[in-house]
Design a protein around this motif. Structure first.
Motif, PDB file in Angstrom:
ATOM      1  N   GLU A   7       0.822  -1.207   0.000  1.00 32.67           N
ATOM      2  CA  GLU A   7       0.000   0.000   0.000  1.00 32.67           C
ATOM      3  C   GLU A   7       0.859   1.261   0.000  1.00 32.67           C
ATOM      4  OE1 GLU A   7      -3.327   2.231   2.750  1.00 32.67           O
ATOM      5  OE2 GLU A   7      -3.137   0.050   2.888  1.00 32.67           O
ATOM      6  N   SER A   8       1.946   1.233   0.723  1.00 30.28           N
ATOM      7  CA  SER A   8       2.826   2.401   0.795  1.00 30.28           C
ATOM      8  C   SER A   8       3.434   2.722  -0.566  1.00 30.28           C
ATOM      9  CB  SER A   8       3.930   2.133   1.824  1.00 30.28           C
ATOM     10  OG  SER A   8       4.879   3.159   1.792  1.00 30.28           O
ATOM     11  N   SER A   9       3.917   1.693  -1.268  1.00 25.85           N
ATOM     12  CA  SER A   9       4.527   1.956  -2.582  1.00 25.85           C
ATOM     13  C   SER A   9       3.481   2.401  -3.595  1.00 25.85           C
ATOM     14  CB  SER A   9       5.287   0.729  -3.081  1.00 25.85           C
ATOM     15  OG  SER A   9       4.419  -0.347  -3.303  1.00 25.85           O
ATOM     16  N   LEU A  10       2.264   1.875  -3.488  1.00 23.81           N
ATOM     17  CA  LEU A  10       1.204   2.297  -4.412  1.00 23.81           C
ATOM     18  C   LEU A  10       0.791   3.744  -4.150  1.00 23.81           C
ATOM     19  CD1 LEU A  10      -0.958  -0.935  -4.545  1.00 23.81           C
ATOM     20  CD2 LEU A  10       0.589  -0.061  -6.288  1.00 23.81           C
ATOM     21  N   ARG A  11       0.729   4.124  -2.876  1.00 24.58           N
ATOM     22  CA  ARG A  11       0.423   5.528  -2.554  1.00 24.58           C
ATOM     23  C   ARG A  11       1.521   6.450  -3.092  1.00 24.58           C
ATOM     24  NH1 ARG A  11      -3.814   6.447   0.689  1.00 24.58           N
ATOM     25  NH2 ARG A  11      -4.569   4.748   1.992  1.00 24.58           N
ATOM     26  N   GLN A  12       2.773   6.029  -2.941  1.00 20.78           N
ATOM     27  CA  GLN A  12       3.901   6.816  -3.441  1.00 20.78           C
ATOM     28  C   GLN A  12       3.833   6.939  -4.964  1.00 20.78           C
ATOM     29  OE1 GLN A  12       6.053   8.650  -2.061  1.00 20.78           O
ATOM     30  NE2 GLN A  12       7.742   8.863  -3.495  1.00 20.78           N
ATOM     31  N   LEU A  13       3.532   5.844  -5.635  1.00 19.20           N
ATOM     32  CA  LEU A  13       3.412   5.852  -7.086  1.00 19.20           C
ATOM     33  C   LEU A  13       2.290   6.791  -7.536  1.00 19.20           C
ATOM     34  CD1 LEU A  13       4.397   4.653  -9.750  1.00 19.20           C
ATOM     35  CD2 LEU A  13       2.770   2.802  -9.428  1.00 19.20           C
ATOM     36  N   ALA A  14       1.154   6.740  -6.842  1.00 18.25           N
ATOM     37  CA  ALA A  14       0.030   7.618  -7.170  1.00 18.25           C
ATOM     38  C   ALA A  14       0.411   9.083  -6.952  1.00 18.25           C
ATOM     39  CB  ALA A  14      -1.183   7.247  -6.327  1.00 18.25           C
ATOM     40  N   ARG A  15       1.140   9.355  -5.883  1.00 16.05           N
ATOM     41  CA  ARG A  15       1.565  10.728  -5.617  1.00 16.05           C
ATOM     42  C   ARG A  15       2.502  11.226  -6.715  1.00 16.05           C
ATOM     43  NH1 ARG A  15       5.497  13.636  -3.712  1.00 16.05           N
ATOM     44  NH2 ARG A  15       6.910  11.931  -3.230  1.00 16.05           N
ATOM     45  N   LEU A  16       3.456  10.376  -7.132  1.00 13.59           N
ATOM     46  CA  LEU A  16       4.382  10.761  -8.195  1.00 13.59           C
ATOM     47  C   LEU A  16       3.658  10.995  -9.518  1.00 13.59           C
ATOM     48  CD1 LEU A  16       7.358   8.357  -7.444  1.00 13.59           C
ATOM     49  CD2 LEU A  16       7.297  10.841  -7.106  1.00 13.59           C
ATOM     50  N   ALA A  17       2.581  10.239  -9.751  1.00 10.76           N
ATOM     51  CA  ALA A  17       1.813  10.384 -10.984  1.00 10.76           C
ATOM     52  C   ALA A  17       0.763  11.489 -10.869  1.00 10.76           C
ATOM     53  CB  ALA A  17       1.136   9.060 -11.331  1.00 10.76           C
ATOM     54  N   CYS A  18       0.715  12.141  -9.710  1.00  9.44           N
ATOM     55  CA  CYS A  18      -0.275  13.202  -9.448  1.00  9.44           C
ATOM     56  C   CYS A  18      -1.689  12.672  -9.642  1.00  9.44           C
ATOM     57  CB  CYS A  18      -0.029  14.417 -10.331  1.00  9.44           C
ATOM     58  SG  CYS A  18       1.562  15.197 -10.035  1.00  9.44           S
ATOM     59  N   VAL A  19      -1.926  11.461  -9.108  1.00  8.41           N
ATOM     60  CA  VAL A  19      -3.237  10.831  -9.203  1.00  8.41           C
ATOM     61  C   VAL A  19      -3.772  10.648  -7.786  1.00  8.41           C
ATOM     62  CG1 VAL A  19      -4.475   8.738  -9.884  1.00  8.41           C
ATOM     63  CG2 VAL A  19      -2.617   9.612 -11.303  1.00  8.41           C
ATOM     64  N   GLU A  20      -4.990  11.089  -7.562  1.00 10.20           N
ATOM     65  CA  GLU A  20      -5.609  10.927  -6.252  1.00 10.20           C
ATOM     66  C   GLU A  20      -6.446   9.649  -6.275  1.00 10.20           C
ATOM     67  OE1 GLU A  20      -8.682  13.428  -3.467  1.00 10.20           O
ATOM     68  OE2 GLU A  20      -7.307  14.525  -4.768  1.00 10.20           O
ATOM     69  N   LEU A  21      -6.191   8.766  -5.312  1.00  7.65           N
ATOM     70  CA  LEU A  21      -6.889   7.478  -5.269  1.00  7.65           C
ATOM     71  C   LEU A  21      -7.787   7.398  -4.058  1.00  7.65           C
ATOM     72  CD1 LEU A  21      -3.929   5.072  -6.146  1.00  7.65           C
ATOM     73  CD2 LEU A  21      -5.770   5.818  -7.644  1.00  7.65           C
ATOM     74  N   SER A  22      -8.983   6.881  -4.262  1.00  7.27           N
ATOM     75  CA  SER A  22      -9.873   6.614  -3.140  1.00  7.27           C
ATOM     76  C   SER A  22      -9.440   5.305  -2.488  1.00  7.27           C
ATOM     77  CB  SER A  22     -11.319   6.510  -3.632  1.00  7.27           C
ATOM     78  OG  SER A  22     -11.468   5.349  -4.426  1.00  7.27           O
ATOM     79  N   ALA A  23     -10.016   4.992  -1.328  1.00 10.26           N
ATOM     80  CA  ALA A  23      -9.686   3.739  -0.638  1.00 10.26           C
ATOM     81  C   ALA A  23     -10.080   2.541  -1.499  1.00 10.26           C
ATOM     82  CB  ALA A  23     -10.392   3.694   0.715  1.00 10.26           C
ATOM     83  N   GLU A  24     -11.214   2.640  -2.202  1.00  9.47           N
ATOM     84  CA  GLU A  24     -11.661   1.541  -3.079  1.00  9.47           C
ATOM     85  C   GLU A  24     -10.680   1.329  -4.227  1.00  9.47           C
ATOM     86  OE1 GLU A  24     -15.491   2.611  -4.484  1.00  9.47           O
ATOM     87  OE2 GLU A  24     -16.493   2.260  -2.568  1.00  9.47           O
ATOM     88  N   GLU A  25     -10.254   2.421  -4.847  1.00  6.66           N
ATOM     89  CA  GLU A  25      -9.307   2.312  -5.958  1.00  6.66           C
ATOM     90  C   GLU A  25      -7.978   1.741  -5.491  1.00  6.66           C
ATOM     91  OE1 GLU A  25     -10.583   5.983  -8.868  1.00  6.66           O
ATOM     92  OE2 GLU A  25      -9.602   6.466  -6.965  1.00  6.66           O
ATOM     93  N   LEU A  26      -7.546   2.156  -4.317  1.00  9.67           N
ATOM     94  CA  LEU A  26      -6.297   1.653  -3.766  1.00  9.67           C
ATOM     95  C   LEU A  26      -6.392   0.158  -3.468  1.00  9.67           C
ATOM     96  CD1 LEU A  26      -3.503   2.668  -3.038  1.00  9.67           C
ATOM     97  CD2 LEU A  26      -4.304   3.050  -0.718  1.00  9.67           C
TER      98      LEU A  26
END
Length: 97
Positions: A7-26
């Motif tokens: 989850e941490s690496s996916l959040r980091q990846l989303a932040r780098l891509a400037c993409v906001e993810l909901s809990a469901e999407e994550l």
């Protein structure tokens, strides 16, 4: 979920891509990533020896026109319409001091 897709690496990846993810999407993301990576693995297993690389899927020939003058020189006309001209150059206001 593998170590590389926590989850941490996916959040980091989303932040780098400037993409906001909901809990469901994550929650769905690891499955989608694994599916995509599985497809890439399958594609890498395809034997492509003997297949020529190509940039186009069809033969492309450029139709060239003859290099001939199609309009007459209108420099004199355009310079006569310009606010300021000197030695055949257009004079413009200074914008950087």
């Amino acid at each position: 979920m593998s170590d590389s897709l926590n989850e941490s690496s996916l959040r980091q990846l989303a932040r780098l891509a400037c993409v906001e993810l909901s809990a469901e999407e994550l929650a769905r993301l690891p499955t989608q990533f694994h599916s995509i990576l599985g497809l890439i693995d399958r594609l890498q297993q395809v034997d492509t020896r003997g297949v020529k690389p190509l940039a186009q899927s069809f033969d492309l020939t450029l139709r060239l026109r003859d290099d001939e003058i199609t309009t007459r020189d209108q420099r004199e006309l355009f310079q006569s319409l310009a606010p300021e001209v000197a030695d055949g150059l257009y004079l413009v206001p200074r914008v950087i001091e």
